[in-house]
Design a protein around this motif. Structure first.
Motif, PDB file in Angstrom:
ATOM      1  N   SER A 125     -22.548 -41.630 -58.060  1.00 34.92           N
ATOM      2  CA  SER A 125     -24.060 -41.330 -57.981  1.00 34.92           C
ATOM      3  C   SER A 125     -24.390 -40.498 -59.074  1.00 34.92           C
ATOM      4  CB  SER A 125     -24.287 -40.945 -56.464  1.00 34.92           C
ATOM      5  OG  SER A 125     -25.577 -40.824 -56.641  1.00 34.92           O
ATOM      6  N   HIS A 142     -22.236 -37.184 -57.958  1.00 33.06           N
ATOM      7  CA  HIS A 142     -21.270 -37.060 -56.752  1.00 33.06           C
ATOM      8  C   HIS A 142     -20.471 -38.541 -56.510  1.00 33.06           C
ATOM      9  CE1 HIS A 142     -24.765 -34.657 -55.215  1.00 33.06           C
ATOM     10  NE2 HIS A 142     -23.756 -34.125 -54.396  1.00 33.06           N
ATOM     11  N   SER A 157     -20.469 -38.418 -49.576  1.00 34.83           N
ATOM     12  CA  SER A 157     -19.753 -37.867 -50.819  1.00 34.83           C
ATOM     13  C   SER A 157     -18.382 -37.420 -50.231  1.00 34.83           C
ATOM     14  CB  SER A 157     -20.579 -36.726 -51.543  1.00 34.83           C
ATOM     15  OG  SER A 157     -20.874 -35.699 -50.650  1.00 34.83           O
ATOM     16  N   SER A 162     -18.579 -33.382 -55.969  1.00 37.20           N
ATOM     17  CA  SER A 162     -19.975 -33.123 -56.572  1.00 37.20           C
ATOM     18  C   SER A 162     -20.080 -32.209 -57.755  1.00 37.20           C
ATOM     19  CB  SER A 162     -20.909 -32.707 -55.450  1.00 37.20           C
ATOM     20  OG  SER A 162     -20.450 -31.213 -55.309  1.00 37.20           O
ATOM     21  N   SER A 167     -22.150 -29.302 -52.126  1.00 38.20           N
ATOM     22  CA  SER A 167     -23.535 -30.085 -51.949  1.00 38.20           C
ATOM     23  C   SER A 167     -23.239 -31.424 -51.558  1.00 38.20           C
ATOM     24  CB  SER A 167     -24.439 -29.873 -53.221  1.00 38.20           C
ATOM     25  OG  SER A 167     -23.568 -30.630 -54.233  1.00 38.20           O
ATOM     26  N   LEU A 169     -23.725 -35.185 -50.015  1.00 34.86           N
ATOM     27  CA  LEU A 169     -24.761 -36.091 -50.283  1.00 34.86           C
ATOM     28  C   LEU A 169     -24.453 -37.321 -49.401  1.00 34.86           C
ATOM     29  CD1 LEU A 169     -27.246 -37.393 -51.674  1.00 34.86           C
ATOM     30  CD2 LEU A 169     -25.638 -38.438 -53.154  1.00 34.86           C
ATOM     31  N   SER A 170     -25.451 -37.524 -48.497  1.00 34.72           N
ATOM     32  CA  SER A 170     -25.279 -38.690 -47.443  1.00 34.72           C
ATOM     33  C   SER A 170     -26.471 -39.902 -48.014  1.00 34.72           C
ATOM     34  CB  SER A 170     -25.916 -38.350 -45.956  1.00 34.72           C
ATOM     35  OG  SER A 170     -24.855 -37.150 -45.572  1.00 34.72           O
ATOM     36  N   TRP A 184     -31.792 -40.329 -48.828  1.00 36.41           N
ATOM     37  CA  TRP A 184     -30.599 -39.634 -49.024  1.00 36.41           C
ATOM     38  C   TRP A 184     -31.036 -38.399 -48.278  1.00 36.41           C
ATOM     39  CZ3 TRP A 184     -31.897 -35.007 -51.253  1.00 36.41           C
ATOM     40  CH2 TRP A 184     -33.018 -35.006 -52.131  1.00 36.41           C
ATOM     41  N   GLU A 186     -29.258 -34.059 -48.885  1.00 36.77           N
ATOM     42  CA  GLU A 186     -28.148 -33.448 -49.735  1.00 36.77           C
ATOM     43  C   GLU A 186     -28.438 -31.906 -49.254  1.00 36.77           C
ATOM     44  OE1 GLU A 186     -26.700 -32.173 -54.165  1.00 36.77           O
ATOM     45  OE2 GLU A 186     -28.233 -33.714 -53.884  1.00 36.77           O
ATOM     46  N   THR A 188     -27.692 -28.303 -49.998  1.00 35.85           N
ATOM     47  CA  THR A 188     -27.161 -27.626 -51.315  1.00 35.85           C
ATOM     48  C   THR A 188     -26.203 -26.335 -50.801  1.00 35.85           C
ATOM     49  OG1 THR A 188     -29.212 -26.063 -50.997  1.00 35.85           O
ATOM     50  CG2 THR A 188     -29.385 -28.284 -52.269  1.00 35.85           C
ATOM     51  N   ARG A 198     -31.530 -27.534 -47.130  1.00 40.70           N
ATOM     52  CA  ARG A 198     -31.018 -29.185 -46.789  1.00 40.70           C
ATOM     53  C   ARG A 198     -32.458 -30.005 -47.261  1.00 40.70           C
ATOM     54  NH1 ARG A 198     -31.932 -31.921 -41.922  1.00 40.70           N
ATOM     55  NH2 ARG A 198     -30.391 -33.757 -41.663  1.00 40.70           N
ATOM     56  N   TRP A 232     -32.179 -42.584 -60.846  1.00 41.84           N
ATOM     57  CA  TRP A 232     -30.921 -42.573 -60.176  1.00 41.84           C
ATOM     58  C   TRP A 232     -30.163 -43.767 -60.063  1.00 41.84           C
ATOM     59  CZ3 TRP A 232     -31.224 -39.255 -55.171  1.00 41.84           C
ATOM     60  CH2 TRP A 232     -29.851 -39.373 -54.507  1.00 41.84           C
TER      61      TRP A 232
END
Length: 254
Positions: A125, A142, A157, A162, A167, A169-170, A184, A186, A188, A198, A232
């Motif tokens: 990603s 990620h 992730s 990453s 950090s 990621l979903s 998403w 994330e 941080t 977040r 992205w």
């Protein structure tokens, strides 16, 4: 009769952590001891969560889940995504997205053989954003494990995978032929530029005919009610989700 909705987010997180259902149950029991809140987590309980039979964990389990996964319980599939379109601004003037798929116009999809494809696997990603406070464009990368269940794609992730440390990621996506739309989250890094903030966001991607790349953009509203956007993409790097493969990609993307 209503059919329970499976919790693919929790399953993806578990697989991303390279844990079996029994491993997760054991980790939850250890976490309970460490937190001073002993629990009786079992493989059966994890199965009930993932199958959707049990839709939300009790507080003692919620805290243990957060301790083990490093993610807030609402990011583990126990509640529906809630996003309203907005952007958070950091104290230096930078921005992060917080918006829902409703803010993105859906492209008209045409009939495509992609509808029969399965997108489970390891994907790279990559997104870009411009920071006004630093007057520079940055990217986030990620390795994510993507799991498909019907028209739903759930991504998490991998640990340590990453470009920015710590950090996770979903991704929660829905695919309609060659159009992928979703949100998403994330988290941080606590010692990073965004100091552990977040963030939520939305993306819309188009799947290339090969089925090995999805490309599109994020979109969100800025602090001055302007609209920000950036690219992205997701690139398939491995169709396997075996433990050996997950271990292979549990590192910083090149």
């Amino acid at each position: 009769m209503t059919t329970a909705s499976t919790n693919d987010v929790l399953r993806a997180v578990r697989i991303g952590l390279r844990m079996s259902q029994d491993d997760l149950a054991k980790a939850l029991r250890r976490a309970g001891e460490e937190l001073g809140e002993p629990n009786e987590a079992s493989k059966r309980l994890v199965q009930r969560w993932e199958s959707g039979t049990s839709r939300a964990p009790r507080p003692v389990y919620a805290r243990a889940l957060e301790h083990v996964t490093g993610r807030p319980v609402e990011a583990l599939g126990f509640t529906l995504p809630v996003p309203q379109a907005r952007v958070h601004s950091d104290s230096s003037g930078g921005h992060d997205m917080d918006h829902s798929p409703d803010g993105v116009q859906a492209a008209t999809a045409t009939q495509s053989p992609l509808a029969d494809m399965n997108y489970s696997g390891i994907w790279l990603s990559r997104y870009e954003f411009f920071s006004s406070s630093r007057d520079e464009t940055f990217e986030g990368k990620h390795y994510v494990v993507l799991l498909q269940h019907g028209a739903r794609l759930t991504g998490q992730s991998l640990p340590g995978a990453s470009s920015n440390p710590d950090s996770p990621l979903s991704l929660d996506l829905t695919i309609d032929r060659n159009v992928v739309t979703g949100s998403w989250i994330e988290q941080t890094a606590a010692d990073g530029y965004y100091q552990g903030a977040r963030y939520h966001g939305a993306i819309q991607l188009l799947v290339e005919p090969t089925g090995r790349r999805m490309a599109g953009k994020w979109v969100g509203f800025g602090k001055d009610f302007d609209v920000n956007t950036g690219p992205w993409e997701l690139r398939l790097v491995d169709t396997s989700t075996s433990k050996a493969t997950l271990q292979k990609y549990s590192g910083t993307p090149e």
